[in-house]
Design an enzyme around this catalytic site. Sequence first.
Site, PDB file in Angstrom:
ATOM      1  N   SER A 186      -3.951  -1.525  -5.319  1.00 10.28           N
ATOM      2  CA  SER A 186      -4.991  -0.506  -5.476  1.00 10.28           C
ATOM      3  C   SER A 186      -5.679  -0.500  -6.826  1.00 10.28           C
ATOM      4  O   SER A 186      -6.729   0.106  -6.954  1.00 10.28           O
ATOM      5  CB  SER A 186      -4.394   0.869  -5.222  1.00 10.28           C
ATOM      6  OG  SER A 186      -3.515   1.202  -6.269  1.00 10.28           O
ATOM      7  N   HIS A 214      -3.201   1.251   1.101  1.00  8.88           N
ATOM      8  CA  HIS A 214      -4.630   1.187   0.759  1.00  8.88           C
ATOM      9  C   HIS A 214      -5.438   0.377   1.772  1.00  8.88           C
ATOM     10  O   HIS A 214      -6.557  -0.039   1.475  1.00  8.88           O
ATOM     11  CB  HIS A 214      -4.806   0.632  -0.659  1.00  8.88           C
ATOM     12  CG  HIS A 214      -4.259   1.573  -1.690  1.00  8.88           C
ATOM     13  ND1 HIS A 214      -4.964   2.651  -2.167  1.00  8.88           N
ATOM     14  CD2 HIS A 214      -3.033   1.635  -2.264  1.00  8.88           C
ATOM     15  CE1 HIS A 214      -4.210   3.326  -3.028  1.00  8.88           C
ATOM     16  NE2 HIS A 214      -3.037   2.735  -3.096  1.00  8.88           N
ATOM     17  N   LYS A 245      -4.746   8.873   2.579  1.00  9.71           N
ATOM     18  CA  LYS A 245      -5.879   8.206   1.938  1.00  9.71           C
ATOM     19  C   LYS A 245      -6.994   8.041   2.992  1.00  9.71           C
ATOM     20  O   LYS A 245      -7.688   8.993   3.270  1.00  9.71           O
ATOM     21  CB  LYS A 245      -5.417   6.919   1.274  1.00  9.71           C
ATOM     22  CG  LYS A 245      -4.344   7.248   0.186  1.00  9.71           C
ATOM     23  CD  LYS A 245      -4.013   6.111  -0.701  1.00  9.71           C
ATOM     24  CE  LYS A 245      -2.741   6.338  -1.533  1.00  9.71           C
ATOM     25  NZ  LYS A 245      -2.775   7.454  -2.486  1.00  9.71           N
TER      26      LYS A 245
HETATM   27  C1  LIG Z   1       0.721   1.139  -2.873  1.00 11.46           C
HETATM   28  C2  LIG Z   1       1.063   2.582  -2.707  1.00 11.46           C
HETATM   29  N1  LIG Z   1       2.108   2.910  -1.927  1.00 11.46           N
HETATM   30  C3  LIG Z   1       2.446   4.200  -1.743  1.00 11.46           C
HETATM   31  C4  LIG Z   1       1.728   5.229  -2.331  1.00 11.46           C
HETATM   32  C5  LIG Z   1       2.116   6.641  -2.080  1.00 11.46           C
HETATM   33  O1  LIG Z   1       1.362   7.166  -1.014  1.00 11.46           O
HETATM   34  P1  LIG Z   1       1.121   8.731  -0.907  1.00 11.46           P
HETATM   35  O2  LIG Z   1      -0.030   9.051  -1.804  1.00 11.46           O
HETATM   36  O3  LIG Z   1       0.885   8.994   0.535  1.00 11.46           O
HETATM   37  O4  LIG Z   1       2.398   9.391  -1.402  1.00 11.46           O
HETATM   38  C6  LIG Z   1       0.626   4.931  -3.146  1.00 11.46           C
HETATM   39  C7  LIG Z   1      -0.154   6.026  -3.756  1.00 11.46           C
HETATM   40  O5  LIG Z   1      -1.152   5.894  -4.348  1.00 11.46           O
HETATM   41  C8  LIG Z   1       0.293   3.571  -3.337  1.00 11.46           C
HETATM   42  O6  LIG Z   1      -0.739   3.235  -4.123  1.00 11.46           O
END
Ligand SMILES: Cc1ncc(COP(=O)(O)O)c(C=O)c1O
Length: 415
Positions: A186, A214, A245
């Site tokens: 991301s 993402h 997201k």
């Molecule tokens: C690659 C990745 N995995 C997991 C998460 C966590 O997801 P959540 O925002 O639903 O807790 C994020 C959060 O930005 C992330 O970038």
Amino acid sequence: MNFDQLFEPHLELIRRENRYRVFADLERRAGHFPQAFDHCLQDQVTVWCSNDYLGMGQHPAVLEAMRDAIDRVGAGAGGTRNISGTSHYHVLLENELAELHGKEKALLFTSGYVANQAAISTLAGQISGCIVFSDAANHASIIEGIRHSGAEKQIFRHNDPVDLENRLVGADPWRPKLVCFESVYSMDGDIAPIAEICDVAERYGAMTYLDEVHAVGLYGPSGAGIAERDGAIHRLTAIQGTLGKAFGVMGGYVAGSATLIDFLRCCAPGFIFTTSLPPALAAGALASVRHLRSSSIERDRHQERAATVRRRLLKAGLPVMPSESHIVPVLVGNPQRCKAICDELLLRFGIYVQPINHPTVPRGTERLRLTPTPLHSDEHIDRLVAALTEIWSGNRTQGCPAELTCLRPVERDSR
Ligand SMILES: Cc1ncc(COP(=O)(O)O)c(C=O)c1O
């Protein structure tokens, strides 16, 4: 005793390193995203850094489903999934997510972070002798899951199947192995070579765990992610995603075989010992997933907007970092300047972008992370490009005025 003296040195260090986090006090106006009201400025701003990538957080079908669920069943879930916290909305959503990813079953968690932390720590921790192979750029939630498992780990070079293979070849062939990686990273916007990583994992009998946080909703003909786009979905042992997201709501999940999901359901503390998602969130997420499975309009427009922003910024001579996805990073390379640019964007131009500093990215690669959505118009893009061009050419980055204390790092109490 003043316990605050235990905490203050940590905050002091963060401030000294220009890593202190200042939150924007925003109020999104449903139906008007990417516009929002900034309570600090007392004015409208345009949001350019939201992970509500498609604006599904204000989609009429999502809002209606959530209102309807609240009216029918009330606010909270009422317990853990085991103790009266399973509603029919949870069951329907899990079935939909399993179908989306072409897997037998799926399991909901309260967030994507919790899904990774709970699933990976349980898989790697409870499968005797498991070795984890983790991409060097993996998210904090994956790292936490591995750390908490206590399992042996090896970190392979980012997006490098050759380095992964070099490590697998040296590992005891009889020990269980788990390869953890993401599809879209991301902060840089680059994409994993999923098929090559699966080739390597299959050669050494390793399980694969792919974080599509993402990518879900955004890639593939039905929005199942990069693995769907690349025709690799069936090769992955487990696929993890978020509902917070592109799906615009909240929650996380893991999809896999019926037995794997049953194992997590019965053994993962981060699933078992916490109140389940409010049914209205599950209802909203279900509406969002269903909508995006059958509609590509949002995905197509999203890609077009991201490509347009990238092209326009490059044409203006701005330091856009290479990215293969919808994420448009602009390199600043210094934390003070990064914060000052964001302040100036907000104060002079009514544009909200959060500075991305260490430890989210390596020092010296501080950046603006732009996330165009289908709802950003040509006019929004014109204003963004003009603002960034002016800031970069004039080098005017003197930070925020003294009266706007809500934009400043909190000053140290001098008493
Ligand atoms: C690659 C990745 N995995 C997991 C998460 C966590 O997801 P959540 O925002 O639903 O807790 C994020 C959060 O930005 C992330 O970038």
